[in-house]
Scaffold this active site. Sequence first.
Site, mmCIF file in Angstrom:
data_model
loop_
_atom_site.group_PDB
_atom_site.id
_atom_site.type_symbol
_atom_site.label_atom_id
_atom_site.label_comp_id
_atom_site.label_asym_id
_atom_site.label_seq_id
_atom_site.Cartn_x
_atom_site.Cartn_y
_atom_site.Cartn_z
ATOM 1 N N TYR A 69 3.779 4.786 15.776
ATOM 2 C CA TYR A 69 2.839 4.638 14.662
ATOM 3 C C TYR A 69 1.561 5.406 15.013
ATOM 4 O O TYR A 69 0.617 4.856 15.575
ATOM 5 C CB TYR A 69 2.482 3.172 14.437
ATOM 6 C CG TYR A 69 3.542 2.315 13.792
ATOM 7 C CD1 TYR A 69 4.772 2.835 13.404
ATOM 8 C CD2 TYR A 69 3.311 0.961 13.561
ATOM 9 C CE1 TYR A 69 5.734 2.042 12.812
ATOM 10 C CE2 TYR A 69 4.260 0.160 12.960
ATOM 11 C CZ TYR A 69 5.469 0.693 12.597
ATOM 12 O OH TYR A 69 6.417 -0.109 12.013
ATOM 13 N N GLY A 222 7.510 -1.060 -1.460
ATOM 14 C CA GLY A 222 8.614 -0.801 -2.362
ATOM 15 C C GLY A 222 9.212 0.581 -2.135
ATOM 16 O O GLY A 222 9.358 1.043 -1.007
ATOM 17 N N THR A 230 3.250 0.677 -3.390
ATOM 18 C CA THR A 230 3.655 1.166 -4.703
ATOM 19 C C THR A 230 2.685 0.707 -5.787
ATOM 20 O O THR A 230 2.031 -0.331 -5.656
ATOM 21 C CB THR A 230 5.070 0.672 -5.053
ATOM 22 O OG1 THR A 230 5.480 1.262 -6.283
ATOM 23 C CG2 THR A 230 5.103 -0.846 -5.212
#
Length: 302
Positions: A69, A222, A230
């Site tokens: 990450y 999503g 989203t």
Amino acid sequence: MSSQKITADAAGTWKLGDLPVHRLGFGAMRLTGSAAFHHGTPGDRDRSIAVLRRAIDLGVNHIDTAAFYFSALRSANELINSALSPYPDDLVVVTKVGPHRTYSGEWGTAARPDELRGQVEENLRQLGRDHLDVVNLRRMPSYDSVAEHFGALAELREAGLIRHLGVSDVTARHLAEARAIAPVVCVQNRYAVDRPDPDGDALLRLCGELGIAFVPFYAVAGDAGEHGATTAHDEEVRAVARAHGASPAQIRIAWTLHQGPHVLAIPGTGNPGHLAENVAAGAIRLTDEERRRLDALRRKAR
């Protein structure tokens, strides 16, 4: 709904092995920029550190991260170390291994079993810890079986570098393979209200029967996935949000938590305001009718 005084304990608790955590946790992927990895612009370091410290203030004691990450300027593990070390006694940091990214941000070849120790040690170094609370083996497309990789992590657990093990992006078959080697405390798979997946539903139920935590990722994002949360919320989600005076993202988190007492949520953000809203979502109680409407949305064919 007001999110100013709601803390993570409102979502209830679960145990990752012998480690109790609030079911509302924090995903560190979005700390590094406006989107995950190199997709967006790097985040402001001071703000990301402030978000982490505020998460602890709000009762979050479960943080999900990984050495891969990172964006062009920011590393999630470095931010966590800088913000929270020395770590609170009750904080559980969960990381994952398997994927590999080069320093330029490109995805490289997935780790071989003999390379997993190096990935574990890199997480230890970046986080400034002498052991990792939980390590998930992220199954890569090249892993038809997880047995050899999970076995390598089980050896590191026996050596004291890892306390508990989990698996990610797996099927019921992979979970069975892993459990035959060592205890599994969590399964981290993609799961969202608007993403129909009968196999995922069955695996979630299986985890509940086995007492294993099920930890969805991209539950808020999503279809947008690693590019961010989203904005394409279905009208059913928006209607339930209006009824609760909440945001659609909060309803997506609340629905996730309503899937079972063993289901944890790890929404991520680099925005302090969004953090408070995410934590407050743990206090939302959906009615039976609202749950039926949202469950039907998940089952709907696309």
